[in-house]
Design a protein around this motif. Structure first.
Motif, PDB file in Angstrom:
ATOM      1  N   ILE B  57       0.846  -1.205   0.000  1.00 46.72           N
ATOM      2  CA  ILE B  57       0.000   0.000   0.000  1.00 46.72           C
ATOM      3  C   ILE B  57       0.879   1.252   0.000  1.00 46.72           C
ATOM      4  O   ILE B  57       0.642   2.200  -0.744  1.00 46.72           O
ATOM      5  CB  ILE B  57      -0.961   0.006   1.214  1.00 46.72           C
ATOM      6  CG1 ILE B  57      -2.030  -1.066   1.026  1.00 46.72           C
ATOM      7  CG2 ILE B  57      -1.605   1.382   1.418  1.00 46.72           C
ATOM      8  CD1 ILE B  57      -2.871  -1.337   2.249  1.00 46.72           C
ATOM      9  N   ASN B  69       2.010  14.051  -8.968  1.00 47.40           N
ATOM     10  CA  ASN B  69       2.974  15.158  -9.132  1.00 47.40           C
ATOM     11  C   ASN B  69       3.357  15.328 -10.589  1.00 47.40           C
ATOM     12  O   ASN B  69       3.469  16.453 -11.084  1.00 47.40           O
ATOM     13  CB  ASN B  69       4.233  14.912  -8.300  1.00 47.40           C
ATOM     14  CG  ASN B  69       3.984  15.160  -6.825  1.00 47.40           C
ATOM     15  OD1 ASN B  69       2.971  15.746  -6.463  1.00 47.40           O
ATOM     16  ND2 ASN B  69       4.876  14.692  -5.987  1.00 47.40           N
ATOM     17  N   GLN B  72       0.540  16.928 -12.393  1.00 44.74           N
ATOM     18  CA  GLN B  72       0.530  18.351 -12.059  1.00 44.74           C
ATOM     19  C   GLN B  72       1.588  19.102 -12.868  1.00 44.74           C
ATOM     20  O   GLN B  72       1.319  20.181 -13.419  1.00 44.74           O
ATOM     21  CB  GLN B  72       0.860  18.510 -10.574  1.00 44.74           C
ATOM     22  CG  GLN B  72      -0.120  19.347  -9.825  1.00 44.74           C
ATOM     23  CD  GLN B  72       0.141  19.314  -8.336  1.00 44.74           C
ATOM     24  OE1 GLN B  72       1.275  19.249  -7.880  1.00 44.74           O
ATOM     25  NE2 GLN B  72      -0.924  19.354  -7.578  1.00 44.74           N
ATOM     26  N   LYS B  73       2.763  18.501 -12.949  1.00 45.74           N
ATOM     27  CA  LYS B  73       3.850  19.155 -13.697  1.00 45.74           C
ATOM     28  C   LYS B  73       3.482  19.298 -15.172  1.00 45.74           C
ATOM     29  O   LYS B  73       3.731  20.321 -15.804  1.00 45.74           O
ATOM     30  CB  LYS B  73       5.144  18.329 -13.569  1.00 45.74           C
ATOM     31  CG  LYS B  73       5.937  18.678 -12.336  1.00 45.74           C
ATOM     32  CD  LYS B  73       7.044  17.704 -12.068  1.00 45.74           C
ATOM     33  CE  LYS B  73       8.239  17.894 -12.952  1.00 45.74           C
ATOM     34  NZ  LYS B  73       9.358  17.002 -12.555  1.00 45.74           N
ATOM     35  N   ILE B  76       0.929  22.014 -15.656  1.00 42.62           N
ATOM     36  CA  ILE B  76       1.569  23.333 -15.583  1.00 42.62           C
ATOM     37  C   ILE B  76       2.348  23.621 -16.858  1.00 42.62           C
ATOM     38  O   ILE B  76       2.281  24.728 -17.408  1.00 42.62           O
ATOM     39  CB  ILE B  76       2.482  23.416 -14.338  1.00 42.62           C
ATOM     40  CG1 ILE B  76       1.620  23.471 -13.084  1.00 42.62           C
ATOM     41  CG2 ILE B  76       3.407  24.618 -14.392  1.00 42.62           C
ATOM     42  CD1 ILE B  76       2.351  23.199 -11.821  1.00 42.62           C
ATOM     43  N   ALA B  79      -0.104  24.440 -19.541  1.00 47.05           N
ATOM     44  CA  ALA B  79      -0.639  25.795 -19.349  1.00 47.05           C
ATOM     45  C   ALA B  79       0.409  26.841 -19.718  1.00 47.05           C
ATOM     46  O   ALA B  79       0.087  27.873 -20.319  1.00 47.05           O
ATOM     47  CB  ALA B  79      -1.079  25.979 -17.896  1.00 47.05           C
ATOM     48  N   ARG B  80       1.656  26.573 -19.343  1.00 46.13           N
ATOM     49  CA  ARG B  80       2.728  27.529 -19.656  1.00 46.13           C
ATOM     50  C   ARG B  80       2.897  27.660 -21.179  1.00 46.13           C
ATOM     51  O   ARG B  80       3.025  28.757 -21.714  1.00 46.13           O
ATOM     52  CB  ARG B  80       4.041  27.061 -19.024  1.00 46.13           C
ATOM     53  CG  ARG B  80       5.163  28.076 -19.083  1.00 46.13           C
ATOM     54  CD  ARG B  80       6.476  27.483 -18.592  1.00 46.13           C
ATOM     55  NE  ARG B  80       6.982  26.446 -19.472  1.00 46.13           N
ATOM     56  CZ  ARG B  80       7.581  26.651 -20.644  1.00 46.13           C
ATOM     57  NH1 ARG B  80       7.751  27.878 -21.077  1.00 46.13           N
ATOM     58  NH2 ARG B  80       8.002  25.639 -21.385  1.00 46.13           N
TER      59      ARG B  80
END
Lengths: 587, 108
Positions: B57, B69, B72-73, B76, B79-80
């Motif tokens: 687990i 993560n 998320q990167k 970003i 979006a950049r």
């Protein structure tokens, strides 16, 4: 006797034995009582305290941070994120465990792009915890982890990323290192964006490491709400470029542009200059840059406010666009004299002329008409004028979703003399914000309906759809549609033949009003010499307005009024807006 | 077959040897120890399995965090790359010319 002797000895011995047993029993009983008493104290009286201590040793609470909501804008059918979450690291050192300071500083300097001597000084210090950087990105953190440097600590924490950098800076605000929204929308909606932190209460082993247990309790975090804003990225950029050019060309200190849809109250662009990059908010030295001055800066609106006075005159039927008066260039009140700008005097003028030529004497004339006595300012006239200022939303916040919105200031009736009311008719002796001026003008543009200016289109629902926010109509009739139409037409003359001529575009009917306001001295006695705020508020096309815009240029260091400072910026953005809304020329 | 024989055969299973299972204190002790060992082994097995699952687990949680993560990167980065400043600086934008006039087709 001799026969009894042994018997007596036995009795004595037996007594001694019984006594000893008795002492032992009493001692045991006493011991039992003491033990029982202590147990009672431990369990019944101090039980809760001991239980808590045991829990603290065996259990730990872990906070589970909630995910902060994302902020989007619309672009066609797509949602574009303008504020989203990321992870950054705090880099620190425990110098006690660093054996080779030079090598450590060398390697960290290469990754962090910081001077080597600064890092070396920090890692050579005597403390046990030295912070090297608060915002190490994940790539750099991975590189540092690979080095496995002794005494180097990396702690992860959530942070906010703004991909458009400066473009939405003051509207959005930023999120500080504690996860709290600061300024703008981030602060205004901090609780809703931030969500609710969860908690895991778990049994741990002797090293404090959580272990699975039926006693563990988990309160899941509630993620923050995501929002979609009404702002348009393209228009925001056009407005940002225009205000930057205006501020630089006029050697001004700052400026703002706000664009709104008059039929809904939706803000399409809201920019200030100078601005800042919210990704590097910690580098900002001048904290006033964090403020969204379009909503927080209070200023005397100057002649732009004449449209409010005229709205009161037209709506009450006391004047019409063709009502005439004699402009002698000045009006006198109990020792005070009010003059037109540059001491102009034009003789017989209509109310349309008053707006077009921005005549101070003309709006004082309107105030006199409001009270029923054409040659004096009466109490009734003051009350009517004050009522219209209230109807248009002056002296109170508009309610736009921004932190730190200012109310503006209108003197109370008790503290106002005739001269104060006369001054207010042309925008002196009171203060407003850009957003108030914009919302009030939008009401004139759309036939008398006052909308609350807003930047939130809706929240993002669980299924990814957009849940629209509430109704933004504040008052569906603050003036009659007829009076609003008359005033709109009067304002077109400002663009056609008055101070707004630089925004005249062939084929388009544009209405507007300039304002060059003096800046009051800090002590409230008089005005700053050679200091003004130039503004222009307008909308187009008249009759079916697609946008209303307010431009403000603070403290320009060039000669001339708002027609030179604010109007060119209005014209630049208006040209783009007419294309954006596909408005074809009609004339 | 005589009657006596028949009787004998009929009753031949009536007599049984009584089986007696006697356990002394040592046997009981042994059995108790064996039972305790068996239960201990079972318990250890469960604990080991639980630890193993805990480990799995933890590993999966770490992987999940890692992937989140990464996601998320990537978000970003996307979006950049879509930001206006990037679009303006792109090679495609460099090849575009800003128009000064727009013509509208008038509906007939």
């Amino acid at each position: 006797m001799s026969v009894l002797q042994p018997h007596n000895n036995e009795t004595e011995s037996s007594r001694n034995k019984n006594r000893r047993i008795l002492i032992l029993v009493v001692f045991c009983a006493l011991l039992w009582v003491i033990t029982a008493g202590r147990l009672f104290f431990v369990q019944a009286i101090d039980g809760k305290d001991y239980l808590a201590r045991a829990d603290n040793q065996q259990q730990r609470k872990f906070e589970i941070p909630a995910k902060r909501g994302t902020i989007y804008i619309h672009e066609n059918e797509s949602l574009i994120p303008i504020a989203l979450n990321t992870q950054v690291y705090t880099l620190a050192a425990d110098p006690k465990f660093i054996t080779d300071q030079t090598k450590t500083a060398d390697q960290l300097s290469a990754i962090l792009k910081q001077p080597k001597d600064v890092i070396q000084q920090k890692v050579s210090s005597k403390g046990r915890y030295v912070e090297l950087s608060k915002t190490v990105d994940s790539d750099s953190a991975d590189a540092i982890k690979k080095l496995a440097l002794p005494g180097i600590i990396l702690a992860q924490r959530p942070a906010r990323q703004y991909p458009e950098n400066e473009l939405f800076s003051q509207v959005l605000g930023y999120v500080n290192a504690d996860g709290q929204g600061q300024y703008g929308f981030e602060q205004f909606a901090n609780d809703r964006l931030g969500g609710k932190t969860g908690q895991l209460k778990t049994v741990t082993d002797s090293l404090g490491i959580p272990i699975n247990s039926a006693e563990n309790t988990l309160v899941s975090p509630k993620d923050g709400q995501s929002y979609v804003l009404t702002l348009d990225r393209g228009l925001q950029q056009v407005a940002a470029d225009a205000i930057k050019s205006a501020v630089e060309a006029n050697k001004a200190e700052s400026g703002s542009i706000v664009v709104m849809e008059p039929s809904t109250g939706a803000i399409k662009a809201m920019v200030n200059y100078p601005d800042y990059n919210p990704n590097d908010y910690a580098k900002v030295k001048d904290y006033s840059l964090f403020q969204n001055s379009a909503v927080s800066k209070q200023f005397e609106p100057g002649s732009g406010f004449k449209i409010i006075t005229m709205a009161a005159g037209l709506d009450t039927g006391k004047v019409t666009p063709t009502t005439q008066y004699n402009d002698t260039g000045e009006v006198k009140f109990s020792g005070y004299t009010i003059k037109n700008a540059e001491n102009h005097k034009f003789g017989i003028q209509t109310m349309t002329d008053v707006i077009q030529k921005s005549l101070n004497t003309g709006v004082v004339f309107v105030l006199e008409q409001l009270g029923g006595n054409p040659t004096a300012i009466t109490q009734k006239g003051k009350e009517v004028f004050r009522d219209y200022m209230n109807r248009f939303g002056f002296g109170k916040v508009t309610g736009i979703e921004q932190a730190g919105e200012a109310t503006g200031y209108i003197k109370s009736d008790k503290n106002s003399y005739d001269i104060d009311y006369a001054n207010m008719t042309f925008g002196q002796g009171l203060s407003t914000t850009s957003i108030q001026m914009l919302a009030a003008t939008a009401a004139i543009a759309n036939g008398g309906k006052l909308y609350r200016p807003h930047i939130v289109e809706g929240s993002v629902a669980a299924d990814g759809g957009i849940q629209k926010e509430g109704n933004y109509l504040v008052n569906d009739r603050i003036m009659s549609p007829e009076a609003a139409a008359q005033l709109s037409q009067m304002m077109t003359q400002v663009v056609q033949h008055g101070s707004g001529y630089l925004t005249k575009m062939p084929g388009y009917s544009i209405a507007g009003k300039t304002g060059t306001a003096q800046v009051p001295l800090a002590n409230g006695k008089g005005y700053e010499p050679n200091k003004n705020i130039g503004s222009f508020v307008g909308f187009a096309p008249v009759g079916d307005p697609k946008f209303v815009m307010f431009v403000r240029v603070d403290y320009p260091h060039v000669e001339g009024f708002a027609e030179k400072t604010a109007v060119p910026a209005f014209a630049t953005v208006a040209k783009e807006l007419l294309r954006y809304y596909h408005v074809a020329p009609t004339q | 077959m005589t009657t006596a024989t028949a009787t004998l055969r009929r009753n031949q299973n009536l007599t049984r040897n009584k089986l007696e299972f006697k356990t002394g204190p040592i046997s009981v002790g042994f059995m108790l120890v064996a039972l305790i060992i068996l239960l201990s082994l079972l318990y250890l097995n469960q604990v080991t399995k639980t630890s193993l699952f805990n480990y799995k687990i933890s590993n999966l949680s770490a992987k999940q965090t890692d992937l989140e993560n990464q996601k998320q990167k990537l978000e970003i980065e996307a979006a950049r790359l879509q930001s206006l400043s990037e679009v303006r600086a792109s090679a495609n934008a460099a090849g575009m010319v800003k128009t000064d006039s727009v013509s509208f087709a008038t509906p007939q």
